[in-house]
Design a protein around this motif. Structure first.
Motif, PDB file in Angstrom:
ATOM      1  N   SER A 129      36.085  38.278  58.274  1.00 38.48           N
ATOM      2  CA  SER A 129      37.483  37.888  58.044  1.00 38.48           C
ATOM      3  C   SER A 129      37.646  36.366  58.131  1.00 38.48           C
ATOM      4  O   SER A 129      38.417  35.778  57.362  1.00 38.48           O
ATOM      5  CB  SER A 129      38.438  38.605  58.996  1.00 38.48           C
ATOM      6  N   ASP A 130      36.911  35.724  59.032  1.00 35.04           N
ATOM      7  CA  ASP A 130      36.949  34.258  59.108  1.00 35.04           C
ATOM      8  C   ASP A 130      36.301  33.626  57.881  1.00 35.04           C
ATOM      9  O   ASP A 130      36.735  32.570  57.409  1.00 35.04           O
ATOM     10  CB  ASP A 130      36.265  33.758  60.378  1.00 35.04           C
ATOM     11  N   LEU A 131      35.261  34.271  57.339  1.00 34.61           N
ATOM     12  CA  LEU A 131      34.618  33.771  56.128  1.00 34.61           C
ATOM     13  C   LEU A 131      35.578  33.861  54.939  1.00 34.61           C
ATOM     14  O   LEU A 131      35.658  32.938  54.127  1.00 34.61           O
ATOM     15  CB  LEU A 131      33.320  34.538  55.838  1.00 34.61           C
ATOM     16  N   VAL A 132      36.325  34.948  54.855  1.00 32.28           N
ATOM     17  CA  VAL A 132      37.320  35.094  53.786  1.00 32.28           C
ATOM     18  C   VAL A 132      38.372  33.987  53.916  1.00 32.28           C
ATOM     19  O   VAL A 132      38.735  33.341  52.922  1.00 32.28           O
ATOM     20  CB  VAL A 132      37.976  36.492  53.813  1.00 32.28           C
ATOM     21  N   ALA A 133      38.853  33.748  55.128  1.00 34.87           N
ATOM     22  CA  ALA A 133      39.840  32.687  55.350  1.00 34.87           C
ATOM     23  C   ALA A 133      39.253  31.322  54.976  1.00 34.87           C
ATOM     24  O   ALA A 133      39.926  30.491  54.350  1.00 34.87           O
ATOM     25  CB  ALA A 133      40.301  32.693  56.805  1.00 34.87           C
ATOM     26  N   PHE A 134      37.995  31.107  55.339  1.00 36.21           N
ATOM     27  CA  PHE A 134      37.317  29.851  55.003  1.00 36.21           C
ATOM     28  C   PHE A 134      37.250  29.660  53.488  1.00 36.21           C
ATOM     29  O   PHE A 134      37.553  28.586  52.973  1.00 36.21           O
ATOM     30  CB  PHE A 134      35.912  29.818  55.616  1.00 36.21           C
ATOM     31  N   THR A 135      36.841  30.699  52.756  1.00 32.15           N
ATOM     32  CA  THR A 135      36.699  30.572  51.309  1.00 32.15           C
ATOM     33  C   THR A 135      38.058  30.332  50.649  1.00 32.15           C
ATOM     34  O   THR A 135      38.155  29.538  49.709  1.00 32.15           O
ATOM     35  CB  THR A 135      36.008  31.810  50.679  1.00 32.15           C
ATOM     36  N   HIS A 136      39.090  30.979  51.155  1.00 30.01           N
ATOM     37  CA  HIS A 136      40.432  30.757  50.620  1.00 30.01           C
ATOM     38  C   HIS A 136      40.866  29.307  50.843  1.00 30.01           C
ATOM     39  O   HIS A 136      41.368  28.639  49.929  1.00 30.01           O
ATOM     40  CB  HIS A 136      41.431  31.722  51.271  1.00 30.01           C
ATOM     41  N   MET A 137      40.665  28.828  52.057  1.00 29.55           N
ATOM     42  CA  MET A 137      41.044  27.461  52.407  1.00 29.55           C
ATOM     43  C   MET A 137      40.217  26.447  51.608  1.00 29.55           C
ATOM     44  O   MET A 137      40.756  25.472  51.083  1.00 29.55           O
ATOM     45  CB  MET A 137      40.850  27.234  53.913  1.00 29.55           C
ATOM     46  N   LEU A 138      38.919  26.692  51.487  1.00 28.99           N
ATOM     47  CA  LEU A 138      38.040  25.799  50.740  1.00 28.99           C
ATOM     48  C   LEU A 138      38.498  25.703  49.284  1.00 28.99           C
ATOM     49  O   LEU A 138      38.632  24.614  48.726  1.00 28.99           O
ATOM     50  CB  LEU A 138      36.596  26.296  50.807  1.00 28.99           C
ATOM     51  N   HIS A 139      38.767  26.850  48.681  1.00 28.10           N
ATOM     52  CA  HIS A 139      39.214  26.869  47.291  1.00 28.10           C
ATOM     53  C   HIS A 139      40.548  26.141  47.141  1.00 28.10           C
ATOM     54  O   HIS A 139      40.726  25.323  46.230  1.00 28.10           O
ATOM     55  CB  HIS A 139      39.317  28.308  46.783  1.00 28.10           C
ATOM     56  N   ALA A 140      41.486  26.445  48.004  1.00 22.09           N
ATOM     57  CA  ALA A 140      42.806  25.810  47.915  1.00 22.09           C
ATOM     58  C   ALA A 140      42.687  24.291  48.057  1.00 22.09           C
ATOM     59  O   ALA A 140      43.295  23.539  47.282  1.00 22.09           O
ATOM     60  CB  ALA A 140      43.738  26.377  48.982  1.00 22.09           C
ATOM     61  N   TYR A 141      41.904  23.847  49.014  1.00 17.53           N
ATOM     62  CA  TYR A 141      41.780  22.409  49.246  1.00 17.53           C
ATOM     63  C   TYR A 141      41.071  21.707  48.090  1.00 17.53           C
ATOM     64  O   TYR A 141      41.589  20.741  47.529  1.00 17.53           O
ATOM     65  CB  TYR A 141      41.036  22.142  50.559  1.00 17.53           C
ATOM     66  N   TRP A 142      39.890  22.195  47.711  1.00 18.20           N
ATOM     67  CA  TRP A 142      39.072  21.497  46.724  1.00 18.20           C
ATOM     68  C   TRP A 142      39.555  21.670  45.292  1.00 18.20           C
ATOM     69  O   TRP A 142      39.241  20.847  44.426  1.00 18.20           O
ATOM     70  CB  TRP A 142      37.605  21.898  46.851  1.00 18.20           C
ATOM     71  N   PHE A 143      40.313  22.723  44.999  1.00 12.40           N
ATOM     72  CA  PHE A 143      40.755  22.921  43.627  1.00 12.40           C
ATOM     73  C   PHE A 143      42.258  22.759  43.427  1.00 12.40           C
ATOM     74  O   PHE A 143      42.727  22.783  42.300  1.00 12.40           O
ATOM     75  CB  PHE A 143      40.295  24.284  43.107  1.00 12.40           C
ATOM     76  N   THR A 144      43.032  22.614  44.509  1.00 12.55           N
ATOM     77  CA  THR A 144      44.462  22.437  44.384  1.00 12.55           C
ATOM     78  C   THR A 144      44.921  21.091  44.943  1.00 12.55           C
ATOM     79  O   THR A 144      45.644  20.359  44.285  1.00 12.55           O
ATOM     80  CB  THR A 144      45.226  23.579  45.113  1.00 12.55           C
TER      81      THR A 144
END
Length: 149
Positions: A129-144
């Motif tokens: 669940s922390d990995l899912v949160a990490f990937t969501h945050m990573l995507h939002a930060y680096w692509f948005t």
């Protein structure tokens, strides 16, 4: 020769030698709803072949230039530290954002990676669940949030 290399679509290149970690990262990105194409390599040597378009990686449609790299440190053949150094010294690749994603909490590893020019250093999340949160945050930060070169 300076060759213009630029991502043409949202592509994350993951360099990690652990098959289970690669699969978890893949599933976590899917679960998080992050819309990015993932590609995987198993070591730093393969990572450099990908970036330099050697061998099977010559097909730029099948293996697009990455927008960012998720890089593990401890891999066979060429570890993440060596690959990081090589990428950041290369005229065509030095602007490519690199995020270390590793289990190493060693202060010397963290310092060395920032010294070599890494953009971010993260410890692999301990549960899915922390990995899912990490990937969501990573995507939002680096692509948005961030404007990539």
């Amino acid at each position: 020769m300076i060759r213009k290399v630029q991502p043409t679509r949202k592509c994350i290149l993951v360099a990690d030698d652990d098959a289970d970690d690669r699969e978890l990262i893949k599933v976590a990105f899917e679960e998080s709803g992050a819309e990015a194409e993932l590609h995987f390599v198993e070591n730093g040597e393969e990572l450099m072949h990908y970036l330099n378009r050697h061998g099977k990686y010559a097909d730029e449609e099948k293996y697009p230039f990455p927008s960012i790299i998720l890089l593990d440190l401890n891999m066979p053949r060429k570890d993440g530290r060596e690959a990081l150094r090589e990428i950041k010294e290369h005229i065509n690749f030095k602007r490519l954002p690199i995020i270390i994603l590793t289990t190493s909490t060693e202060a010397k590893d963290i310092s060395k990676c920032y010294e070599l020019g890494v953009n971010s250093y993260s410890i692999k999340p301990a549960n899915f669940s922390d990995l899912v949160a990490f990937t969501h945050m990573l995507h939002a930060y680096w692509f948005t949030v961030v404007q990539l070169p």
